[in-house]
Write a protein that holds these residues in place. Sequence first.
Motif, PDB file in Angstrom:
ATOM      1  N   GLU A   1     -75.446 -22.276   6.726  1.00  0.00           N
ATOM      2  CA  GLU A   1     -76.323 -23.340   6.259  1.00  0.00           C
ATOM      3  C   GLU A   1     -77.532 -22.735   5.567  1.00  0.00           C
ATOM      4  OE1 GLU A   1     -76.998 -26.648   8.533  1.00  0.00           O
ATOM      5  OE2 GLU A   1     -74.877 -26.766   9.008  1.00  0.00           O
ATOM      6  N   GLU A   2     -77.286 -22.100   4.474  1.00  0.00           N
ATOM      7  CA  GLU A   2     -78.429 -21.522   3.772  1.00  0.00           C
ATOM      8  C   GLU A   2     -79.204 -22.663   3.121  1.00  0.00           C
ATOM      9  OE1 GLU A   2     -77.587 -19.899   0.123  1.00  0.00           O
ATOM     10  OE2 GLU A   2     -75.540 -20.631   0.022  1.00  0.00           O
ATOM     11  N   GLU A   3     -80.497 -22.530   3.232  1.00  0.00           N
ATOM     12  CA  GLU A   3     -81.369 -23.613   2.774  1.00  0.00           C
ATOM     13  C   GLU A   3     -81.800 -23.392   1.330  1.00  0.00           C
ATOM     14  OE1 GLU A   3     -83.912 -26.176   4.343  1.00  0.00           O
ATOM     15  OE2 GLU A   3     -81.936 -26.722   5.064  1.00  0.00           O
ATOM     16  N   HIS A   4     -81.152 -22.444   0.683  1.00  0.00           N
ATOM     17  CA  HIS A   4     -81.610 -22.080  -0.639  1.00  0.00           C
ATOM     18  C   HIS A   4     -81.104 -23.083  -1.683  1.00  0.00           C
ATOM     19  CE1 HIS A   4     -83.239 -19.459  -3.609  1.00  0.00           C
ATOM     20  NE2 HIS A   4     -82.090 -19.476  -4.266  1.00  0.00           N
ATOM     21  N   TYR A   5     -81.966 -23.965  -2.108  1.00  0.00           N
ATOM     22  CA  TYR A   5     -81.553 -24.989  -3.055  1.00  0.00           C
ATOM     23  C   TYR A   5     -81.634 -24.496  -4.488  1.00  0.00           C
ATOM     24  CZ  TYR A   5     -81.856 -28.124   0.900  1.00  0.00           C
ATOM     25  OH  TYR A   5     -81.666 -28.724   2.099  1.00  0.00           O
ATOM     26  N   LYS A   6     -80.673 -24.936  -5.282  1.00  0.00           N
ATOM     27  CA  LYS A   6     -80.667 -24.534  -6.684  1.00  0.00           C
ATOM     28  C   LYS A   6     -80.894 -25.734  -7.603  1.00  0.00           C
ATOM     29  CE  LYS A   6     -76.896 -22.376  -6.021  1.00  0.00           C
ATOM     30  NZ  LYS A   6     -75.625 -21.689  -5.968  1.00  0.00           N
ATOM     31  N   THR A   7     -81.515 -25.471  -8.728  1.00  0.00           N
ATOM     32  CA  THR A   7     -81.602 -26.481  -9.773  1.00  0.00           C
ATOM     33  C   THR A   7     -80.871 -25.944 -10.986  1.00  0.00           C
ATOM     34  OG1 THR A   7     -83.693 -27.408  -9.022  1.00  0.00           O
ATOM     35  CG2 THR A   7     -83.116 -27.728 -11.317  1.00  0.00           C
ATOM     36  N   GLU A   8     -79.807 -26.623 -11.319  1.00  0.00           N
ATOM     37  CA  GLU A   8     -78.941 -26.172 -12.397  1.00  0.00           C
ATOM     38  C   GLU A   8     -79.381 -26.891 -13.683  1.00  0.00           C
ATOM     39  OE1 GLU A   8     -76.470 -23.578 -13.172  1.00  0.00           O
ATOM     40  OE2 GLU A   8     -76.386 -23.890 -11.002  1.00  0.00           O
ATOM     41  N   VAL A   9     -79.642 -26.140 -14.721  1.00  0.00           N
ATOM     42  CA  VAL A   9     -80.048 -26.768 -15.979  1.00  0.00           C
ATOM     43  C   VAL A   9     -78.895 -26.710 -16.977  1.00  0.00           C
ATOM     44  CG1 VAL A   9     -81.667 -26.718 -17.897  1.00  0.00           C
ATOM     45  CG2 VAL A   9     -82.439 -26.088 -15.606  1.00  0.00           C
ATOM     46  N   ILE A  10     -78.402 -27.861 -17.356  1.00  0.00           N
ATOM     47  CA  ILE A  10     -77.292 -27.926 -18.311  1.00  0.00           C
ATOM     48  C   ILE A  10     -77.878 -27.843 -19.730  1.00  0.00           C
ATOM     49  CG2 ILE A  10     -75.366 -29.327 -19.138  1.00  0.00           C
ATOM     50  CD1 ILE A  10     -74.995 -28.410 -16.256  1.00  0.00           C
ATOM     51  N   GLU A  11     -77.283 -26.982 -20.520  1.00  0.00           N
ATOM     52  CA  GLU A  11     -77.844 -26.801 -21.866  1.00  0.00           C
ATOM     53  C   GLU A  11     -77.590 -28.032 -22.752  1.00  0.00           C
ATOM     54  OE1 GLU A  11     -73.657 -25.762 -21.907  1.00  0.00           O
ATOM     55  OE2 GLU A  11     -75.355 -25.450 -20.542  1.00  0.00           O
ATOM     56  N   THR A  12     -78.511 -28.224 -23.670  1.00  0.00           N
ATOM     57  CA  THR A  12     -78.370 -29.334 -24.625  1.00  0.00           C
ATOM     58  C   THR A  12     -78.376 -28.744 -26.025  1.00  0.00           C
ATOM     59  OG1 THR A  12     -80.765 -29.513 -24.799  1.00  0.00           O
ATOM     60  CG2 THR A  12     -79.678 -30.924 -23.195  1.00  0.00           C
ATOM     61  N   HIS A  13     -77.999 -29.535 -26.979  1.00  0.00           N
ATOM     62  CA  HIS A  13     -78.173 -29.120 -28.367  1.00  0.00           C
ATOM     63  C   HIS A  13     -78.232 -30.365 -29.233  1.00  0.00           C
ATOM     64  CE1 HIS A  13     -73.837 -29.532 -27.843  1.00  0.00           C
ATOM     65  NE2 HIS A  13     -73.829 -29.893 -29.104  1.00  0.00           N
ATOM     66  N   LEU A  14     -78.647 -30.175 -30.457  1.00  0.00           N
ATOM     67  CA  LEU A  14     -78.791 -31.311 -31.343  1.00  0.00           C
ATOM     68  C   LEU A  14     -77.455 -31.555 -32.041  1.00  0.00           C
ATOM     69  CD1 LEU A  14     -81.281 -32.967 -31.757  1.00  0.00           C
ATOM     70  CD2 LEU A  14     -81.809 -31.646 -33.804  1.00  0.00           C
ATOM     71  N   VAL A  15     -76.935 -32.761 -31.935  1.00  0.00           N
ATOM     72  CA  VAL A  15     -75.715 -33.112 -32.651  1.00  0.00           C
ATOM     73  C   VAL A  15     -76.140 -33.756 -33.967  1.00  0.00           C
ATOM     74  CG1 VAL A  15     -73.581 -34.427 -32.570  1.00  0.00           C
ATOM     75  CG2 VAL A  15     -74.590 -33.557 -30.457  1.00  0.00           C
ATOM     76  N   LEU A  16     -75.927 -33.044 -35.053  1.00  0.00           N
ATOM     77  CA  LEU A  16     -76.414 -33.523 -36.353  1.00  0.00           C
ATOM     78  C   LEU A  16     -75.496 -34.580 -36.937  1.00  0.00           C
ATOM     79  CD1 LEU A  16     -77.539 -30.100 -37.819  1.00  0.00           C
ATOM     80  CD2 LEU A  16     -78.961 -31.891 -36.803  1.00  0.00           C
ATOM     81  N   ARG A  17     -76.096 -35.690 -37.351  1.00  0.00           N
ATOM     82  CA  ARG A  17     -75.289 -36.737 -37.968  1.00  0.00           C
ATOM     83  C   ARG A  17     -76.024 -37.329 -39.172  1.00  0.00           C
ATOM     84  NH1 ARG A  17     -74.049 -38.445 -32.561  1.00  0.00           N
ATOM     85  NH2 ARG A  17     -72.111 -37.487 -31.879  1.00  0.00           N
ATOM     86  N   GLU A  18     -75.595 -38.482 -39.577  1.00  0.00           N
ATOM     87  CA  GLU A  18     -76.089 -39.023 -40.851  1.00  0.00           C
ATOM     88  C   GLU A  18     -77.566 -39.423 -40.846  1.00  0.00           C
ATOM     89  OE1 GLU A  18     -71.673 -40.973 -41.737  1.00  0.00           O
ATOM     90  OE2 GLU A  18     -73.390 -42.269 -41.337  1.00  0.00           O
ATOM     91  N   SER A  19     -78.119 -39.690 -39.682  1.00  0.00           N
ATOM     92  CA  SER A  19     -79.484 -40.213 -39.658  1.00  0.00           C
ATOM     93  C   SER A  19     -80.548 -39.150 -39.957  1.00  0.00           C
ATOM     94  CB  SER A  19     -79.774 -40.870 -38.308  1.00  0.00           C
ATOM     95  OG  SER A  19     -79.748 -39.907 -37.288  1.00  0.00           O
ATOM     96  N   THR A  20     -80.135 -37.895 -40.054  1.00  0.00           N
ATOM     97  CA  THR A  20     -81.076 -36.824 -40.416  1.00  0.00           C
ATOM     98  C   THR A  20     -80.373 -35.826 -41.323  1.00  0.00           C
ATOM     99  OG1 THR A  20     -80.403 -35.483 -38.527  1.00  0.00           O
ATOM    100  CG2 THR A  20     -82.304 -36.915 -38.197  1.00  0.00           C
ATOM    101  N   PRO A  21     -80.116 -36.205 -42.560  1.00  0.00           N
ATOM    102  CA  PRO A  21     -79.290 -35.382 -43.445  1.00  0.00           C
ATOM    103  C   PRO A  21     -79.906 -34.022 -43.756  1.00  0.00           C
ATOM    104  CG  PRO A  21     -80.306 -37.181 -44.661  1.00  0.00           C
ATOM    105  CD  PRO A  21     -80.600 -37.416 -43.229  1.00  0.00           C
ATOM    106  N   THR A  22     -81.230 -33.918 -43.674  1.00  0.00           N
ATOM    107  CA  THR A  22     -81.858 -32.667 -44.091  1.00  0.00           C
ATOM    108  C   THR A  22     -81.897 -31.618 -42.990  1.00  0.00           C
ATOM    109  OG1 THR A  22     -84.041 -33.492 -43.480  1.00  0.00           O
ATOM    110  CG2 THR A  22     -83.323 -33.893 -45.727  1.00  0.00           C
ATOM    111  N   LEU A  23     -81.680 -32.038 -41.748  1.00  0.00           N
ATOM    112  CA  LEU A  23     -81.719 -31.059 -40.665  1.00  0.00           C
ATOM    113  C   LEU A  23     -80.486 -30.174 -40.688  1.00  0.00           C
ATOM    114  CD1 LEU A  23     -84.107 -32.600 -39.642  1.00  0.00           C
ATOM    115  CD2 LEU A  23     -83.079 -32.687 -37.377  1.00  0.00           C
ATOM    116  N   LYS A  24     -80.663 -28.949 -40.204  1.00  0.00           N
ATOM    117  CA  LYS A  24     -79.467 -28.132 -40.027  1.00  0.00           C
ATOM    118  C   LYS A  24     -79.672 -27.182 -38.856  1.00  0.00           C
ATOM    119  CE  LYS A  24     -81.351 -26.206 -44.148  1.00  0.00           C
ATOM    120  NZ  LYS A  24     -82.122 -27.408 -44.307  1.00  0.00           N
TER     121      LYS A  24
END
Lengths: 341, 341
Positions: free
Chosen positions: A318-341
């Motif tokens: 019963e280890e009390e060592h709690y973890k916080t897992e951070v799931i990576e995100t990224h920008l999904v480029l679509r039509e609403s921002t044509p100039t971004l890349k």
Amino acid sequence: MKRKVTLKQIAKELDVSISTVSKSLRDSPEISEDTRQKVQAFAKLYNYKPNLIALSLKNKKTKTIGIIIPEIVHHFFATVISGIEHIANERGYNVIVCLSDESFDKEVINMEMLANGSIDGFIMSLSKETQLKKDFHHITEVINQGMPVVMFDRVTNDILCDKVIIDDNLAAYNAVHDLINNDYKKIGLITTVDYVSVGKLRTDGYLKALKNNDIKIDEQLILKIEDIENCTEPIEELISSQRPDAIFAVNELFAVTAIKAAKKLNIKVPDELAVIGFTDGIISTYSSPSITTVSQNGIKMGNKAAQMLIERLESEDEEEHYKTEVIETHLVLRESTPTLK
Amino acid sequence: MKRKVTLKQIAKELDVSISTVSKSLRDSPEISEDTRQKVQAFAKLYNYKPNLIALSLKNKKTKTIGIIIPEIVHHFFATVISGIEHIANERGYNVIVCLSDESFDKEVINMEMLANGSIDGFIMSLSKETQLKKDFHHITEVINQGMPVVMFDRVTNDILCDKVIIDDNLAAYNAVHDLINNDYKKIGLITTVDYVSVGKLRTDGYLKALKNNDIKIDEQLILKIEDIENCTEPIEELISSQRPDAIFAVNELFAVTAIKAAKKLNIKVPDELAVIGFTDGIISTYSSPSITTVSQNGIKMGNKAAQMLIERLESEDEEEHYKTEVIETHLVLRESTPTLK
DNA sequence: CTGAAAGCGCTTACAG
DNA sequence: CTGAAAGCGCTTACAG
């Protein structure tokens, strides 16, 4: 109608004891080859399956995970459930789903109910009202009873437990930073009220991106929506009165509503108004123009949460060592921002 | 960490028997006012809550409903769960959700698992593969064991049980009939392969509407999609080669894909192409133009299914009279069909 | 008024 | 090799 057969009935039919039947079915070497085969054949014939409730009582584990979420009619939460379900299933667990409907009371009632033996552990995301009240006694209580809890998305620092989140602040910062880099000057923010933890973090990310780029913060460009059902009017008002050249919205709904509002005001998206949303769901994909969003992979979050919970359930120590897992995100480029890349 | 307290522990502390504790807590008149109060006070202090698993074993009912659906990341199914959950909660039931992922095997495994004592009854919608195989032995078996089943949406005539459906055939008929009445002449159909029960019924409704209005059926205008993931190309092909003036699609996804395809082909929706979809969900609401759809109220279907199941669970007499409840539908008029009313 | 016993369906340490 | 007993946590008919 043939009711399910029990050990007792098999024992009676075969004129042996219940223990013998039980052991035979579990292939105990204690039992003679002969009786074992006889019992197994009979059990198969009658399609014997052990009663899981009896096993749960005996073993003091249910092989069931309780999920408490604010809503299910919300693509993100549905994907998380899906993610949880698949891992759970792989590892022989079932999943009980309870909805809090964003209500503190329902959250408490549901948790208490499930904590009375029905499940081995919780995976949950806080209701709005709970976040507003900052009352987490029901969660502390469950944890104190030795039942593990994994929180995801809407979490709180007030509770020590495993957590699965994305870096809301950073993701928002990056998205807004990208807009600035691409020469958008007047970036509006459509966000939730501050007590919604993830809304607040995304708002902070927006503010930080402006500050780091020496852009003055204009409160007029910031819209905090209390009531999601009635967001159309304030959003229209924001766009028509302020005429931003870009909008960063903290969820899909605000983003698509902004696009609809712009259309109504004859403002062209993306030419006159770029839009970035948050949470990559169905709306962003199928909107016209489709919407650039910060992906928030619910499946992955659910997978991870389930893994963490099951590991804790099945680990000896019963280890009390709690973890916080951070799931990576990224920008999904679509039509609403044509100039971004 | 303070583990949950049991009757046994309370009995020991108070130096009375377990029976006395149990009866006191259930306010049995058998017990003296005095001991009753003492026990109740103590139980309250230690926050005693009966173990639900033990109760389930004793009572042979779990107060839990099993839901088996093909997918949860699908707005319609999520609304149905929501509908079930709310009624279930009101009446003191919990809900276990299992996903078949459109797989026959997973459907069977999940049902067998839940049928081993974990739940009192099922609410389910068939997986595609099950509909294709027409193998329903797992459902018959559960019913034969005396466990009630309510099917919804994707049902089959091969199983006798309570059902909740919409009149897919009639709804499709009416929608197409409306199009015809409004002078659309060349109406394309985008549907699923025939073994998906509801797809077939909607296709039949389309055909019937044409026939009744003396319009020749043109197979070229009918597109049956096998693989939903890859529907874009065939839909584009249909629209560009056939140039229909209206499309009737049997779900939202086909409808919005048709709109996207038309845009790409520079065909104006709704001016040059009207579109009607099926299942009133988020996509239809937020698409641009928004899409006219046949509403299919998942909440109501879930509510009804839960009611029917719980009534059967709680009714004394085992009447074998199965009902099929038809939830009404109507056309939700939106931008994709401006001329309809 | 209180408690011992039986039972829900199972497992397992122990006795024979 | 087989079975009686105890136990998981509860309820309830029955005895005293």
